[in-house]
Design an enzyme around this catalytic site. Structure first.
Site, PDB file in Angstrom:
ATOM      1  N   LYS A  45       0.843  -1.203   0.000  1.00 51.61           N
ATOM      2  CA  LYS A  45       0.000   0.000   0.000  1.00 51.61           C
ATOM      3  C   LYS A  45       0.873   1.245   0.000  1.00 51.61           C
ATOM      4  O   LYS A  45       1.693   1.449   0.893  1.00 51.61           O
ATOM      5  CB  LYS A  45      -0.921   0.012   1.222  1.00 51.61           C
ATOM      6  CG  LYS A  45      -1.893   1.186   1.216  1.00 51.61           C
ATOM      7  CD  LYS A  45      -2.957   1.037   2.284  1.00 51.61           C
ATOM      8  CE  LYS A  45      -2.537   1.543   3.641  1.00 51.61           C
ATOM      9  NZ  LYS A  45      -2.323   2.994   3.704  1.00 51.61           N
ATOM     10  N   ASP A  72      -3.350   4.270  -2.082  1.00 49.64           N
ATOM     11  CA  ASP A  72      -4.288   4.725  -1.043  1.00 49.64           C
ATOM     12  C   ASP A  72      -4.219   6.252  -0.939  1.00 49.64           C
ATOM     13  O   ASP A  72      -3.655   6.799   0.004  1.00 49.64           O
ATOM     14  CB  ASP A  72      -3.881   4.054   0.283  1.00 49.64           C
ATOM     15  CG  ASP A  72      -4.755   4.472   1.455  1.00 49.64           C
ATOM     16  OD1 ASP A  72      -5.888   4.920   1.239  1.00 49.64           O
ATOM     17  OD2 ASP A  72      -4.283   4.331   2.602  1.00 49.64           O
ATOM     18  N   LYS A  74      -7.104   8.182  -1.434  1.00 49.60           N
ATOM     19  CA  LYS A  74      -8.443   8.626  -0.978  1.00 49.60           C
ATOM     20  C   LYS A  74      -8.888   9.896  -1.694  1.00 49.60           C
ATOM     21  O   LYS A  74      -9.098  10.941  -1.079  1.00 49.60           O
ATOM     22  CB  LYS A  74      -8.454   8.844   0.538  1.00 49.60           C
ATOM     23  CG  LYS A  74      -8.084   7.622   1.361  1.00 49.60           C
ATOM     24  CD  LYS A  74      -8.242   7.881   2.848  1.00 49.60           C
ATOM     25  CE  LYS A  74      -7.859   6.693   3.702  1.00 49.60           C
ATOM     26  NZ  LYS A  74      -6.405   6.428   3.739  1.00 49.60           N
ATOM     27  N   ASP A  77     -12.938  15.045  -4.562  1.00 49.59           N
ATOM     28  CA  ASP A  77     -12.941  16.328  -5.275  1.00 49.59           C
ATOM     29  C   ASP A  77     -14.168  16.338  -6.171  1.00 49.59           C
ATOM     30  O   ASP A  77     -15.019  15.443  -6.069  1.00 49.59           O
ATOM     31  CB  ASP A  77     -11.630  16.446  -6.090  1.00 49.59           C
ATOM     32  CG  ASP A  77     -11.169  17.894  -6.223  1.00 49.59           C
ATOM     33  OD1 ASP A  77     -12.003  18.750  -6.593  1.00 49.59           O
ATOM     34  OD2 ASP A  77      -9.980  18.166  -5.968  1.00 49.59           O
ATOM     35  N   THR A 136     -11.867   5.868  10.260  1.00 49.02           N
ATOM     36  CA  THR A 136     -11.960   5.264  11.592  1.00 49.02           C
ATOM     37  C   THR A 136     -11.518   6.238  12.688  1.00 49.02           C
ATOM     38  O   THR A 136     -11.738   5.985  13.860  1.00 49.02           O
ATOM     39  CB  THR A 136     -11.108   3.976  11.673  1.00 49.02           C
ATOM     40  OG1 THR A 136      -9.833   4.248  11.096  1.00 49.02           O
ATOM     41  CG2 THR A 136     -11.756   2.847  10.923  1.00 49.02           C
ATOM     42  N   ARG A 227       2.746  -1.315  10.754  1.00 51.01           N
ATOM     43  CA  ARG A 227       3.783  -1.350  11.786  1.00 51.01           C
ATOM     44  C   ARG A 227       4.061  -2.719  12.406  1.00 51.01           C
ATOM     45  O   ARG A 227       5.237  -3.043  12.660  1.00 51.01           O
ATOM     46  CB  ARG A 227       3.471  -0.290  12.860  1.00 51.01           C
ATOM     47  CG  ARG A 227       3.706   1.118  12.334  1.00 51.01           C
ATOM     48  CD  ARG A 227       3.010   2.170  13.156  1.00 51.01           C
ATOM     49  NE  ARG A 227       1.563   2.094  13.010  1.00 51.01           N
ATOM     50  CZ  ARG A 227       0.710   2.912  13.607  1.00 51.01           C
ATOM     51  NH1 ARG A 227       1.169   3.866  14.404  1.00 51.01           N
ATOM     52  NH2 ARG A 227      -0.580   2.785  13.416  1.00 51.01           N
TER      53      ARG A 227
HETATM   54  O1  C5P Z   1       0.699   0.509  10.894  1.00 54.32           O
HETATM   55  P1  C5P Z   1      -0.751   0.156  10.756  1.00 54.32           P
HETATM   56  O2  C5P Z   1      -0.993  -1.341  10.683  1.00 54.32           O
HETATM   57  O3  C5P Z   1      -1.632   0.827  11.785  1.00 54.32           O
HETATM   58  O4  C5P Z   1      -1.143   0.745   9.316  1.00 54.32           O
HETATM   59  C1  C5P Z   1      -2.465   0.754   8.870  1.00 54.32           C
HETATM   60  C2  C5P Z   1      -2.547   1.486   7.578  1.00 54.32           C
HETATM   61  O5  C5P Z   1      -3.893   1.541   7.155  1.00 54.32           O
HETATM   62  C3  C5P Z   1      -2.046   2.916   7.615  1.00 54.32           C
HETATM   63  O6  C5P Z   1      -1.464   3.205   6.343  1.00 54.32           O
HETATM   64  C4  C5P Z   1      -3.294   3.736   7.808  1.00 54.32           C
HETATM   65  O7  C5P Z   1      -3.207   5.012   7.240  1.00 54.32           O
HETATM   66  C5  C5P Z   1      -4.298   2.905   7.019  1.00 54.32           C
HETATM   67  N1  C5P Z   1      -5.670   3.104   7.412  1.00 54.32           N
HETATM   68  C6  C5P Z   1      -6.147   2.925   8.696  1.00 54.32           C
HETATM   69  N2  C5P Z   1      -7.462   3.140   8.979  1.00 54.32           N
HETATM   70  C7  C5P Z   1      -8.284   3.502   8.009  1.00 54.32           C
HETATM   71  C8  C5P Z   1      -7.822   3.675   6.705  1.00 54.32           C
HETATM   72  C9  C5P Z   1      -6.492   3.463   6.438  1.00 54.32           C
HETATM   73  O8  C5P Z   1      -5.403   2.561   9.582  1.00 54.32           O
HETATM   74  N3  C5P Z   1      -9.555   3.656   8.283  1.00 54.32           N
END
Ligand code: C5P
Length: 253
Positions: A45, A72, A74, A77, A136, A227
């Site tokens: 991603k 990603d 998003k 516009d 979220t 992460r």
């Molecule tokens: O590091 P982590 O597992 O938290 O990464 C989750 C990824 O998913 C990040 O790139 C975050 O921006 C993305 N994301 C999220 N919640 C959302 C949409 C995207 O955590 N609702």
């Protein structure tokens, strides 16, 4: 539309259903991560941070190493602008990209129409087109402040149905929202879930989390993890453990 959905649905193995969030600002790190984890994850991603830093070069680097990309960004516009950005994402050859469902039915419809037209005309692969319903990070009072009354869960379902009506392929949704979206939008609707934490991992800033097993069992088609893999001492092992947890979720079906 049904035949297109058929094509994009049902990713096979759990590896294909695991998406690594490359939230980094360094192409050397991208190269190292893709080379290390290319055999363990199905997609990488590229989000706003990496794309703002390196642009299409980041996407091309991953593709050049054999990886698939979820762009990603998003998009949100006016319909014409989003449709044109979506066409460029399609020309970049990404496997998936997303827009904000709150950008309107018309914005999503035009995007689907224009992307489909360009794919036909230029012989390109049709990307999976997703929408974000409610971020979220937003709660009920955040929505109220921007004029949306009612429960967050109801707004999520309303926007998921709008996404389906527009002919988009699915949504990005927190694991808690997967089961109600699946019930409202049907089996063919694609649901991609971030906010997934393996059993032994830290939660970081993710508030409403589920394990990979729970997310798959709830009906997620793909899960996004960042992460817990990238910061692990042994990222290969962390990814394999997540795949094993996902397999348990599928076996419980
Ligand atoms: O590091 P982590 O597992 O938290 O990464 C989750 C990824 O998913 C990040 O790139 C975050 O921006 C993305 N994301 C999220 N919640 C959302 C949409 C995207 O955590 N609702």
């Amino acid at each position: 539309m049904a035949s297109n959905l058929q094509l994009v649905r049902s990713p096979g193995s759990m590896r294909e259903r695991l998406i690594l969030a490359l939230d980094v600002d360094d192409l050397e790190r991208v190269k190292a991560l893709v080379s290390l984890l290319g055999s363990k994850v199905g997609m990488f991603k590229v989000g706003k941070q990496l794309f703002t830093h390196a642009g299409p070069q980041a996407v091309k680097l991953i593709q050049g190493m054999g990886g698939e990309v979820f762009l990603d960004l998003k998009f949100h516009d006016i319909p014409n602008t989003v449709a044109k950005a979506a066409i460029e994402a399609t020309r970049l050859g990404v496997k998936m990209f997303n827009v904000h469902a709150s950008g309107s039915l018309e914005m999503m419809r035009l995007t689907v129409r224009e992307v489909s037209r360009v794919c036909r005309q230029e012989g390109l692969r049709r990307p999976i087109m997703l929408a974000v319903t409610v971020l979220t990070s937003l709660n009920k009072s955040d929505l109220q402040r921007v004029g949306v009354d009612g429960e967050v869960a109801d707004q999520v379902i309303r926007l998921a149905l709008l996404t389906r009506q527009a002919g988009m392929d699915g949504v990005v949704a927190s694991p808690q929202e997967v089961a109600p979206i699946r019930a409202a939008c049907g089996r063919r609707f694609i649901i991609v879930s971030p906010g997934v934490r393996p059993q032994r991992a830290k939660r970081n800033d993710q508030r409403r989390v589920m394990t990979p097993e729970e997310a798959i069992r709830a009906g997620a088609d793909y899960i996004v993890v960042g992460r817990p893999i990238m910061e692990a001492k042994d990222p290969m092992r962390a990814a394999q453990e997540i795949i094993t947890e996902m397999e348990r979720g599928a076996a419980a079906d």
